[in-house]
Design a protein around this motif. Structure first.
Motif: not given
Length: 181
Positions: A15-19, A21-25, A29-34
């Motif tokens: 995700a850090w390669l794509r965004w 900012d907070r979009r990566s954050v 968060i969603l990936a870790v919850v999932a």
């Protein structure tokens, strides 16, 4: 659990390669919850002991895909306006939020299935990740599931990797936007 969180972080790292900012954050968060969702079967087995078993249907690509669609629909339907305000760098629409959320849920869910494929034969029933398309279990008895130093070490390494990626890939003038608050 820390091993699954670590794999969620691993699968969210791109995700850090794509965004940057907070979009990566938010994605992380969603990936870790999932990454914990497939273990819902541990609760379901208590309610339906004869119908559900650990590493059953909730540990399949089919379940992960379905749960990702539902989770993304909920996030896009309920939280798009709040996420648009929270991100603040560009206008987000429901389609963008749905797609990003789906990918985050999917990455996190698949990370769990993959992690269980590396360790499941030690202490639980075999995992059949491609059910119902492919019958049969898949697994590599690579690491003992309850090895705390591997789990926590991997988790710590993934946290460091995310901090380094965030710092290295985010321009200095935008780093303040990485805070989730």
């Amino acid at each position: 659990m820390s091993g699954h969180l670590a794999f969620g972080l691993l699968f969210a790292l791109p995700a850090w390669l794509r965004w940057n900012d907070r979009r990566s954050v938010g994605f992380v968060i969603l990936a870790v919850v999932a990454s914990l969702i497939p273990d819902i079967d541990l609760w379901l087995v208590a309610a339906f002991p004869n119908q559900v078993h650990h590493h059953g249907v909730t540990h399949t690509v089919l379940f992960v895909t379905s749960a990702s669609v539902v989770g993304a629909a909920i996030v896009a339907g309920v939280f798009t306006d709040q996420l648009d305000e929270w991100v603040g760098t560009e206008r987000l629409d429901r389609r963008q939020v749905f797609l990003s959320s789906f990918l985050a849920f999917f990455a996190g869910g698949l990370s769990h299935v993959f992690a269980d494929m590396l360790s499941a034969p030690d202490i639980s029933t075999p995992i059949e990740p491609l059910w119902p398309l492919v019958d049969g279990s898949w697994g590599i008895d690579l690491v003992w599931y309850n090895n705390w130093w591997i789990n926590f070490g991997f988790f710590a390494a993934m946290v460091v990797a995310h901090v380094v990626a965030a710092y290295a890939l985010t321009p200095p003038e935008r780093r303040r936007r990485l805070s989730p608050f």
